[in-house]
Motif scaffolding. Structure first.
Motif, PDB file in Angstrom:
ATOM      1  N   LYS A 688       0.825  -1.203   0.000  1.00 18.22           N
ATOM      2  CA  LYS A 688       0.000   0.000   0.000  1.00 18.22           C
ATOM      3  C   LYS A 688       0.861   1.255   0.000  1.00 18.22           C
ATOM      4  O   LYS A 688       0.557   2.227  -0.680  1.00 18.22           O
ATOM      5  CB  LYS A 688      -0.947  -0.006   1.195  1.00 18.22           C
ATOM      6  N   VAL A 689       1.947   1.205   0.760  1.00 19.79           N
ATOM      7  CA  VAL A 689       2.855   2.345   0.765  1.00 19.79           C
ATOM      8  C   VAL A 689       3.359   2.616  -0.642  1.00 19.79           C
ATOM      9  O   VAL A 689       3.489   3.748  -1.074  1.00 19.79           O
ATOM     10  CB  VAL A 689       4.048   2.070   1.713  1.00 19.79           C
ATOM     11  N   GLY A 691       1.784   2.099  -3.294  1.00 23.75           N
ATOM     12  CA  GLY A 691       0.742   2.574  -4.202  1.00 23.75           C
ATOM     13  C   GLY A 691      -0.307   1.558  -4.588  1.00 23.75           C
ATOM     14  O   GLY A 691      -1.118   1.831  -5.464  1.00 23.75           O
ATOM     15  N   ALA A 692      -0.306   0.367  -3.953  1.00 19.88           N
ATOM     16  CA  ALA A 692      -1.340  -0.609  -4.296  1.00 19.88           C
ATOM     17  C   ALA A 692      -2.694  -0.079  -3.866  1.00 19.88           C
ATOM     18  O   ALA A 692      -2.823   0.516  -2.803  1.00 19.88           O
ATOM     19  CB  ALA A 692      -1.060  -1.940  -3.606  1.00 19.88           C
ATOM     20  N   ASN A 768      -5.524   1.825   6.921  1.00 21.14           N
ATOM     21  CA  ASN A 768      -4.414   2.722   6.648  1.00 21.14           C
ATOM     22  C   ASN A 768      -3.130   1.911   6.615  1.00 21.14           C
ATOM     23  O   ASN A 768      -2.905   1.090   7.495  1.00 21.14           O
ATOM     24  CB  ASN A 768      -4.284   3.749   7.777  1.00 21.14           C
ATOM     25  N   PRO A 769      -2.280   2.130   5.635  1.00 20.73           N
ATOM     26  CA  PRO A 769      -1.062   1.321   5.557  1.00 20.73           C
ATOM     27  C   PRO A 769      -0.236   1.426   6.828  1.00 20.73           C
ATOM     28  O   PRO A 769       0.425   0.477   7.231  1.00 20.73           O
ATOM     29  CB  PRO A 769      -0.321   1.899   4.365  1.00 20.73           C
ATOM     30  N   VAL A 770      -0.321   2.571   7.469  1.00 22.04           N
ATOM     31  CA  VAL A 770       0.505   2.767   8.653  1.00 22.04           C
ATOM     32  C   VAL A 770       0.102   1.819   9.782  1.00 22.04           C
ATOM     33  O   VAL A 770       0.904   1.402  10.577  1.00 22.04           O
ATOM     34  CB  VAL A 770       0.459   4.245   9.086  1.00 22.04           C
TER      35      VAL A 770
ATOM     36  N   LEU B  54       0.665   8.421   4.483  1.00 17.31           N
ATOM     37  CA  LEU B  54       0.302   7.094   4.966  1.00 17.31           C
ATOM     38  C   LEU B  54      -0.781   7.188   6.020  1.00 17.31           C
ATOM     39  O   LEU B  54      -1.403   6.200   6.380  1.00 17.31           O
ATOM     40  CB  LEU B  54       1.524   6.384   5.566  1.00 17.31           C
ATOM     41  N   ASP B  55      -0.973   8.391   6.536  1.00 14.74           N
ATOM     42  CA  ASP B  55      -1.904   8.559   7.636  1.00 14.74           C
ATOM     43  C   ASP B  55      -2.502   9.957   7.521  1.00 14.74           C
ATOM     44  O   ASP B  55      -1.894  10.839   6.911  1.00 14.74           O
ATOM     45  CB  ASP B  55      -1.136   8.405   8.960  1.00 14.74           C
ATOM     46  N   ASN B  56      -3.680  10.139   8.087  1.00 12.71           N
ATOM     47  CA  ASN B  56      -4.303  11.465   8.083  1.00 12.71           C
ATOM     48  C   ASN B  56      -4.060  12.168   9.407  1.00 12.71           C
ATOM     49  O   ASN B  56      -4.031  11.520  10.451  1.00 12.71           O
ATOM     50  CB  ASN B  56      -5.812  11.338   7.889  1.00 12.71           C
ATOM     51  N   GLU B  74      -8.130   7.211   1.638  1.00 10.55           N
ATOM     52  CA  GLU B  74      -6.980   6.359   1.392  1.00 10.55           C
ATOM     53  C   GLU B  74      -6.762   6.166  -0.109  1.00 10.55           C
ATOM     54  O   GLU B  74      -5.649   6.164  -0.610  1.00 10.55           O
ATOM     55  CB  GLU B  74      -7.168   5.023   2.110  1.00 10.55           C
ATOM     56  N   ARG B  77      -5.124   9.286  -1.515  1.00  7.75           N
ATOM     57  CA  ARG B  77      -3.763   9.390  -1.012  1.00  7.75           C
ATOM     58  C   ARG B  77      -2.866   8.386  -1.722  1.00  7.75           C
ATOM     59  O   ARG B  77      -1.731   8.698  -2.097  1.00  7.75           O
ATOM     60  CB  ARG B  77      -3.736   9.134   0.500  1.00  7.75           C
ATOM     61  N   ALA B  78      -3.420   7.160  -1.939  1.00  2.46           N
ATOM     62  CA  ALA B  78      -2.626   6.120  -2.588  1.00  2.46           C
ATOM     63  C   ALA B  78      -2.163   6.581  -3.965  1.00  2.46           C
ATOM     64  O   ALA B  78      -1.035   6.342  -4.383  1.00  2.46           O
ATOM     65  CB  ALA B  78      -3.445   4.833  -2.701  1.00  2.46           C
TER      66      ALA B  78
END
Lengths: 776, 229
Positions: A688-689, A691-692, A768-770, B54-56, B74, B77-78
């Motif tokens: 995801k980070v 860009g998936a 969220n990827p995080v 990666l986060d809001n 998301e 953002r992606a």
């Protein structure tokens, strides 16, 4: 130490609630299904085993499967063969009117038998003596329920009741109600001797009308005696070439004689099904436990470092799986109790909760549980316990990566079974619908039939006119029995014909009346039907079906001479073939004639409107003729459908258990997919980070499962085809197996599995990827 | 390029409310090399995650390439992320099941590049990072330094406008650490904006600006004089 194991087991149970739920609930469902099916199988196998002499009891059977024998056979066998200890004739199940005091009703389950009968079959006499109960021809033995119905709390012994309108019989015995797990439906007995009073010939080889039961001496095998008796009937009636043999009564319920098959097929099918469902549940357990093994790896390392031997750990993991299976067993038993009424209505059985207390059952359940525990615990126990402490403590064993191929095999197995079951259900249901809806070549809608007697026939013209005056009744005709089961109830007559060259000697011999053709809308392919204009038709005319013409190899049948059971006549017409028996059987050769004394069933075609009023009207007419009898009526299409009750019941069971099997598989898949999503959390985060998209992640996680379902289809299709094709061979009329049910089952499993998997993976894909990376 | 206004991030647990970032205002221009320093738990990683989309944030404004993205979904953002940002992590975050080549190829796959183009580009980047000989190995077969070079290769393969590096040298010895820092410097000189979190004052000096965070707030901002002489 054991306490420590259980403590850990107990804490794991609560720490991982979803997994525990899937494991316990899935297994419980599996165990519940297995118990219910086991009970069904046990019940089917127990049929007629309760007779003390069950293993020595036989019924005389002809090579065509018929157990309807000459009345003289019984006495002959008993006299000629020392191997036979007892022998008794027994009439076919029939309704007779029984009248005592205010109660006057038709009672089914009435049989006429010889004196030996009670020495052979086991009946518990509540009152009276089994040895002497049938000594006097004017006696009757009643079941407890019947005795209660007619006599309440009075002592029935010695009371006189009126039987079959004309006979006053003394109650000489009361028997405990006959068990349900029997091929027979005995409710009361009358001595066969009594039949002499209405001039029935009880010592003839000329007509096959009665069943003959024998009991062999302990040391005699049926094989040795079968060799001797095979031609006894032919010796008496030379044209009757059928081979006689003895068939164990314990096989009557399960096996179709002589071709085999029958209910036993379903006993095998359902036993396999129970095993499959249990296997699916066990696979869930193994899959989830091994998948989670890495989270237990650290514990294994620490225990080993602290001095645990491999065997200690094996013990620990086995006790965990036993704890789970025990819990599942209790939950399973609760489920059995809850679902028993539904199961009973599905299977037409009357099982009560008591069966769980039966020793055999308790033993069975314990065996099932222990086996389940061992199977499902073995892999985790052996796999987890061999972890090397250094490796796990250093963390080089990663969550369930190593054994993923085993997991794949197990999941594919589960899905193969589910797909197999779906295909099976679809095709069984197709076949049942096919049989219900097939054009039989005979009118069956809006036709009702009822039993009548000689009084009806004597005044037939008048009664017919009165009935037809009602605008809602369009046709009426008489026959020997309703034309959907002309086999056992119609006689099988031996046939000779002009220019005979082959050995076809028997045909279904039926009796009809002039209006039969029109009432049932049948078609003639040649000649004409019986007609009042030809006065000799009643004496010497025959109408045969095309199958008969084919069997006799006749080119120009009209006018040819035919001798059936000694009656000489000429063929006047040929009927187009129609199915007059259940579709298990092909259309057999059949011959019709007008035999007034055989005409005991009236068939009426009525208007589809005002049905209840019409039936009421018919009932009134019936009561005028038979004031002392009950008026009973059946509709033809319902009677025809009833023939497929066995298949329908089985189809239903199959459907429900298929659903359960799929459900349990999905439970496992759900657990496994959530595990996979968790295991690949880091990977999901990274992707995801980079860009998936959410849908991309979803695809990534579901593709694997889709592949497995695909492989499962490849395995299940040929297997299902093979077995269903075999099953269908039992039907003379059957569906063609086409690709549709296979595709449906494939697509269905795909949709179900994708939905199940998505449920978990969507969560992972949308996070969220995080979140996925934070815990690293 | 990046501008935040009163950026705030609050984590809610069952009982405690933790403020990770408190009204942070930061501006990063194109071609800058910014180092972020501060003790553990001061909010460095939180800031990086928000800057990296990666986060809001819980509140405040965040302008990325002049777009207000603070409330983006998301999905949006992606899209921004894959087109503009490259990431390098302390723990490398390579996918164990994929080879070096496949790991580096991943961003291009998500950008929808053609296979031939991907191959060319990946090989070019791996060549530049000096790990061409390891192209078919799996991450676990590589040393830490090699893994981080793969991670850097992956970060730059899509030609991002900005690279966010979260303690890129944290798991490396000094030799490999220096290597990575030299690579980042080269990239910066070639025009890529770089934001890096580090514990090491030495490595922080590679940047042209050092931001010190404490308790979720910016306490000082030093400009590195060597860039301004």
């Amino acid at each position: 130490m054991l306490l420590n194991y259980f403590k850990i087991a107990y804490r794991n149970l609560f720490r991982e609630k979803t997994y525990s739920f899937i494991n316990i609930f899935g297994l419980a469902l599996g165990i519940a299904c297995t118990i219910l099916i086991y009970k069904w199988v046990q019940d089917e196998l127990s049929y007629d085993r309760f007779h003390e002499n069950a293993d020595d009891l036989y019924v005389a059977t002809f090579s065509n499967g018929s157990t309807t024998t000459p009345t003289a056979l019984c006495e002959f066998l008993k006299k000629e063969y020392l191997e036979i200890k007892y022998a008794s004739r027994c009439s076919w199940d029939k309704d007779y009117m029984i009248h005592y005091g205010d109660i006057k009703a038709n009672q089914n389950g009435g049989y006429l038998v010889d004196k030996d009968f009670f020495s052979m079959f086991t009946f518990e006499f509540v009152k009276g003596n089994s040895k002497s109960a049938l000594n006097d021809p004017y006696s009757i033995v009643l079941s407890k329920t019947l005795a209660k119905k007619y006599f309440g709390d009075e002592n029935p012994l010695g009371k006189i009741i009126t039987w079959n309108v004309d006979y006053d019989l003394k109650v000489t015995g009361v028997i405990k109600d006959y068990p349900l797990n029997s091929h027979f439906d005995f409710k009361y007995f009358v001595p066969l001797e009594l039949a002499k009073k209405w001039n029935r010939n009880l010592d003839t080889w000329q007509a096959n009308t009665i069943q003959t039961f024998v009991q062999l001496h302990d040391n005699v095998t049926s094989k040795s005696i079968n060799a001797k008796i095979s031609d006894v009937v032919e010796k008496q009636i030379s044209r009757d070439k059928r081979v006689l043999s003895l068939q164990p009564i314990t096989e009557l319920h399960l096996y179709d004689f002589p071709n085999g098959g029958g209910l036993i097929t379903y006993v095998y099918i359902f036993s396999a099904m129970a095993a499959f469902i249990l296997l699916i549940a066990c696979i869930n357990f193994m899959n989830l436990t091994t998948a989670r093994s890495a989270s237990r790896a650290l514990e294994v390392g620490i225990r080993k470092a602290a001095g645990a031997k491999k065997s200690d750990l094996v013990k620990q993991f086995f006790s965990e799986s036993i704890v789970l299976t025990l819990l599942s067993m209790f939950l399973g038993l609760i489920l059995v109790v809850i679902f028993l009424p539904i199961f009973n209505s599905l299977t037409n059985k009357q099982f009560t909760i008591d069966f769980l207390i039966n020793t055999k059952m308790v033993l069975g359940i314990i065996v099932i549980t222990v086996i389940t525990g061992i199977i499902s615990g073995s892999y985790p126990a052996l796999y987890l316990s061999h972890f090397q402490p250094v490796k796990v403590l250093k963390g080089s064993i990663r969550a369930g990566v190593k054994n993923s191929s085993l997991r794949k095999i197990l999941v594919v197995t589960q899905f193969s079974i589910s797909i197999f079951l779906i295909i099976g259900s679809l095709l069984i249901l197709n076949q049942i619908n096919f049989m219900k809806n097939k054009d039989l070549g005979i009118e069956k809608d809006n036709i009702i039939h009822m039993r009548v007697g000689s009084r009806f026939y004597k005044n037939y013209d008048l009664i017919k006119k009165q009935l037809l005056d009602n605008p809602n009744i369009s046709h009426i005709t008489l026959t020997n029995c309703a034309p959907y089961y002309w086999d056992s109830n119609a006689g099988l007559g031996s046939v000779f014909w002009e220019g005979q060259t082959n050995q076809q000697t028997r045909m279904v011999d039926t009796a009809v009346e002039y209006d039969f053709l029109e009432t049932f809308n049948l078609k003639l392919s040649e000649g004409r039907f019986f007609s009042k204009e030809h006065s000799s038709d009643i004496e010497d005319a025959y109408v045969v079906n095309q199958a008969a013409i084919k069997a006799m190899e006749m080119e120009f049948p009209i006018g040819k001479e035919l001798i059936i059971s000694g009656r000489k006549g000429k063929i006047i017409g040929v009927l187009e073939d129609y199915n007059y028996q259940s579709l298990h059987k092909p259309v057999l050769p059949m011959v019709m004639s007008i035999k007034p004394y055989w005409l005991t069933t009236a068939c009426l075609k009525i208007n589809s409107h005002n049905v209840s009023e019409t039936i009421e009207f018919i009932g009134e007419k019936y009561k005028e003729i038979y004031p002392e009898y009950e008026f009973n009526i059946s509709s033809l299409d319902e009677s025809i459908e009833k023939q497929y009750m066995a298949e329908e019941g089985i189809g239903k069971i199959f459907k429900y258990f298929t659903f359960l099997a799929i459900f349990i598989s999905c439970l496992g898949l759900f657990g496994l997919s959530s595990f996979t999503a968790e295991r690949r959390r880091k990977e999901i985060g990274i992707r995801k980070v980079l860009g998936a998209s959410g849908s991309g992640i979803l695809m990534l996680l579901t593709t694997d499962f889709i592949k497995w379902v695909f492989v499962a289809n490849l395995i299940a299709w040929p297997v299902a085809w093979y077995f269903i094709n075999n099953w269908l061979q039992a039907f003379a009329y059957r569906i063609e197996i086409n690709i549709v049910p296979f595709v449906i089952s494939g697509v269905l499993t795909l949709i179900i599995s994708v939905l199940t998997v998505s449920f978990q993976t969507i969560k992972a894909a949308l996070a969220n990827p995080v979140e996925s990376l934070r815990n690293e | 390029m990046i501008r935040t206004n009163q950026l705030k991030k609050v984590y809610m647990t069952e009982e405690v409310e933790t403020t990770a970032l408190a009204e942070v205002n930061v501006e990063i221009n194109e071609k800058e090399f910014v180092s972020i320093m501060g003790p553990s738990g001061c909010g460095k990683s939180t800031l990086m995650n928000i800057l990296g989309l990666l986060d809001n944030p819980s509140s405040g404004e965040y302008f990325f390439l002049d777009e207000e993205v603070a409330k983006y979904s998301e999905r949006k953002r992606a899209k921004l992320r894959k087109e503009n940002i490259g990431f390098v992590f302390q723990s490398f975050n390579l996918i164990d099941e994929l080879t070096v080549f496949e790991n580096v190829e991943l961003p291009l796959l998500y950008l929808g590049r053609l296979s031939s183009e991907r191959k060319k580009k990946v090989n070019e980047v791996l060549e530049r990072m000096g790990i061409m000989h390891r192209v078919n190995h799996f991450p676990q077969q590589l040393s830490g330094g090699q893994q981080q070079r793969v991670a850097v290769a992956r970060a730059i393969v899509g030609d991002p406008k900005i690279i966010l590096a979260d303690e890129p040298t944290g798991n490396l010895d000094s030799k490999h650490g220096d290597e990575v820092m030299n690579m980042l410097t080269e990239l910066n000189e070639a025009g890529t904006t770089i934001v890096m979190v580090t514990h090491s004052p030495t490595y922080a000096e590679y940047g042209n600006r050092v931001i010190h965070l404490f308790d979720g707030q910016i306490v000082t901002e030093n400009f590195n004089e060597k860039f301004y002489v």
